[in-house]
Motif scaffolding. Structure first.
Motif, PDB file in Angstrom:
ATOM      1  N   ARG A 133       0.721  -1.128   0.077  1.00  0.00           N
ATOM      2  CA  ARG A 133      -0.046   0.100  -0.157  1.00  0.00           C
ATOM      3  C   ARG A 133       0.950   1.216   0.104  1.00  0.00           C
ATOM      4  O   ARG A 133       1.969   1.129   0.273  1.00  0.00           O
ATOM      5  CB  ARG A 133      -0.951  -0.050   1.291  1.00  0.00           C
ATOM      6  CG  ARG A 133      -1.881  -1.259   1.272  1.00  0.00           C
ATOM      7  CD  ARG A 133      -2.813  -1.216   2.778  1.00  0.00           C
ATOM      8  NE  ARG A 133      -2.107  -0.973   3.727  1.00  0.00           N
ATOM      9  CZ  ARG A 133      -2.430  -1.209   5.248  1.00  0.00           C
ATOM     10  NH1 ARG A 133      -3.662  -0.806   5.197  1.00  0.00           N
ATOM     11  NH2 ARG A 133      -1.662  -1.171   6.171  1.00  0.00           N
ATOM     12  N   ARG A 134       0.367   2.382  -0.564  1.00  0.00           N
ATOM     13  CA  ARG A 134       0.967   3.530  -0.561  1.00  0.00           C
ATOM     14  C   ARG A 134       1.183   3.921   1.137  1.00  0.00           C
ATOM     15  O   ARG A 134       0.219   3.976   1.988  1.00  0.00           O
ATOM     16  CB  ARG A 134       0.154   4.731  -1.142  1.00  0.00           C
ATOM     17  CG  ARG A 134       0.742   6.102  -1.209  1.00  0.00           C
ATOM     18  CD  ARG A 134      -0.120   7.040  -1.514  1.00  0.00           C
ATOM     19  NE  ARG A 134       0.361   8.512  -1.560  1.00  0.00           N
ATOM     20  CZ  ARG A 134      -0.401   9.581  -2.039  1.00  0.00           C
ATOM     21  NH1 ARG A 134      -1.478   9.363  -2.388  1.00  0.00           N
ATOM     22  NH2 ARG A 134       0.071  10.831  -1.698  1.00  0.00           N
ATOM     23  N   TYR A 135       2.300   4.418   1.788  1.00  0.00           N
ATOM     24  CA  TYR A 135       2.650   4.959   3.026  1.00  0.00           C
ATOM     25  C   TYR A 135       2.141   6.048   3.301  1.00  0.00           C
ATOM     26  O   TYR A 135       2.218   6.917   2.465  1.00  0.00           O
ATOM     27  CB  TYR A 135       4.177   4.901   3.228  1.00  0.00           C
ATOM     28  CG  TYR A 135       4.591   5.217   4.631  1.00  0.00           C
ATOM     29  CD1 TYR A 135       4.637   3.965   5.550  1.00  0.00           C
ATOM     30  CD2 TYR A 135       4.690   6.254   4.930  1.00  0.00           C
ATOM     31  CE1 TYR A 135       4.604   4.358   6.927  1.00  0.00           C
ATOM     32  CE2 TYR A 135       5.118   6.496   6.384  1.00  0.00           C
ATOM     33  CZ  TYR A 135       5.038   5.488   7.288  1.00  0.00           C
ATOM     34  OH  TYR A 135       5.332   5.812   8.467  1.00  0.00           O
ATOM     35  N   ARG A 136       1.323   5.821   4.352  1.00  0.00           N
ATOM     36  CA  ARG A 136       0.756   7.152   5.119  1.00  0.00           C
ATOM     37  C   ARG A 136       1.139   7.243   6.625  1.00  0.00           C
ATOM     38  O   ARG A 136       0.528   6.084   7.318  1.00  0.00           O
ATOM     39  CB  ARG A 136      -0.872   6.950   4.714  1.00  0.00           C
ATOM     40  CG  ARG A 136      -1.159   7.425   3.319  1.00  0.00           C
ATOM     41  CD  ARG A 136      -2.733   7.344   3.077  1.00  0.00           C
ATOM     42  NE  ARG A 136      -3.005   7.575   1.716  1.00  0.00           N
ATOM     43  CZ  ARG A 136      -4.250   7.432   1.290  1.00  0.00           C
ATOM     44  NH1 ARG A 136      -5.398   7.141   2.116  1.00  0.00           N
ATOM     45  NH2 ARG A 136      -4.638   7.594   0.207  1.00  0.00           N
ATOM     46  N   ALA A 137       1.587   8.127   6.888  1.00  0.00           N
ATOM     47  CA  ALA A 137       2.256   7.749   8.518  1.00  0.00           C
ATOM     48  C   ALA A 137       1.132   7.722   9.352  1.00  0.00           C
ATOM     49  O   ALA A 137       1.255   7.049  10.270  1.00  0.00           O
ATOM     50  CB  ALA A 137       2.844   9.299   8.674  1.00  0.00           C
TER      51      ALA A 137
END
Length: 292
Positions: free
Chosen positions: A160-164
């Motif tokens: 998945r796209r990294y989101r903090a």
């Protein structure tokens, strides 16, 4: 504040507080020492950790949660330094603005916030079980666990796209599940486990984020956010409440017991799967359930 029903005499007890170089951990370490405990002040920064230990009359122990070998070294150090461990406060945490892979091959938020405390707890577990008056493991969680999502086929979220914020929420979901499964596995041993949300507290957890640092240090942030002293109250309460069995396996929103968010946080099967996967990822052998 700690209620009158709480057992506030911690003389001769050993308390290990991680993330104790500042914020909630430093305040909790100070309060534990005031109650008579022998406090192991665990932190990453040599300067800050040593300063806190010196100020409260505790002992400084350094660790870098980004390296699991260092967690193993810390555990060996604690086992050698103390004849007993009565309370383990897993308080250290971090949030990272970009995806970082640790030297152990794990996504850093998940490693620092879940795998490292999971490993430390397991390595200290024999001494916790041996504590003459019972022992308590208290994990700092967060109400953002409701926004987390664990995929056991992609536990680090690499697909998945990294989101903090999502990575942080997922790590705190893991904290809730870890607490529940630890309580189940240690049933009948004298060890209890609980987790709590400290509130929105002004700490340096977001030190890697310029935006979070700005918010934490702004006048608006200071007005809206709780102080570290307020954030430490639930930890002190759970550490001193007269009957720890009433909190065993539980989640507290500040001082109030509360059910975790509906969904994965209430899934005992997922908690067991996460434990076994975490044991594998940290190099531990899968542990049999003490409860059977």
């Amino acid at each position: 504040m700690i209620s009158d029903s709480d057992d506030q005499d911690l003389r001769d007890r050993v308390v290990v507080v991680t993330g104790a170089s500042s914020g909630i951990g430093a305040e909790a370490a100070h309060r534990f020492r005031e109650l008579g405990a022998n406090v192991a002040v665990v932190g990453r920064s040599p300067q800050k950790t040593t300063a806190v230990a010196k100020r409260i009359g505790g002992r400084a122990h350094l660790v870098d949660y980004s390296r699991l070998d260092d967690v193993r070294r810390l555990a060996a150090e604690l086992l050698a330094a103390y004849g007993r461990i009565d309370i383990l406060a897993n308080n250290a945490a971090g949030i990272f603005t970009t995806r970082i892979i640790s030297t152990d091959g794990q996504e850093m938020t998940f490693q620092v916030n879940h795998l490292a405390p999971f490993l430390l707890t397991n390595l200290l577990l024999p001494k916790l079980i041996a504590a003459p008056d019972g022992a308590r493991v208290i994990n700092t969680a967060s109400n953002v666990h409701s926004r987390g999502r664990l995929d056991m086929d992609d536990i680090a979220g690499s697909r998945r796209r990294y989101r903090a914020q999502r990575a942080y929420a997922t790590s705190k979901l893991a904290t809730i599940l870890f607490t529940h499964e630890l309580a189940r596995r240690t049933h009948g041993t004298g060890v209890t486990a609980s987790a709590f949300h400290p509130g929105a507290v002004a700490t340096d957890i977001g030190r890697d984020s310029a935006l979070l640092r700005l918010v934490m240090n702004s006048s608006l942030g200071r007005a809206v956010l709780s102080t570290p002293e307020q954030g430490a109250e639930p930890l002190l309460h759970l550490a001193t409440t007269a009957d720890p069995l009433t909190a065993n396996g539980g989640y507290f929103n500040r001082l109030k017991p509360e059910s975790p968010a509906p969904g994965q946080a209430r899934d005992p099967g997922l908690a067991r799967q996460l434990w076994e996967r975490s044991a594998y990822l940290t190099g531990l052998q899968p542990l049999p359930s003490i409860a059977g």
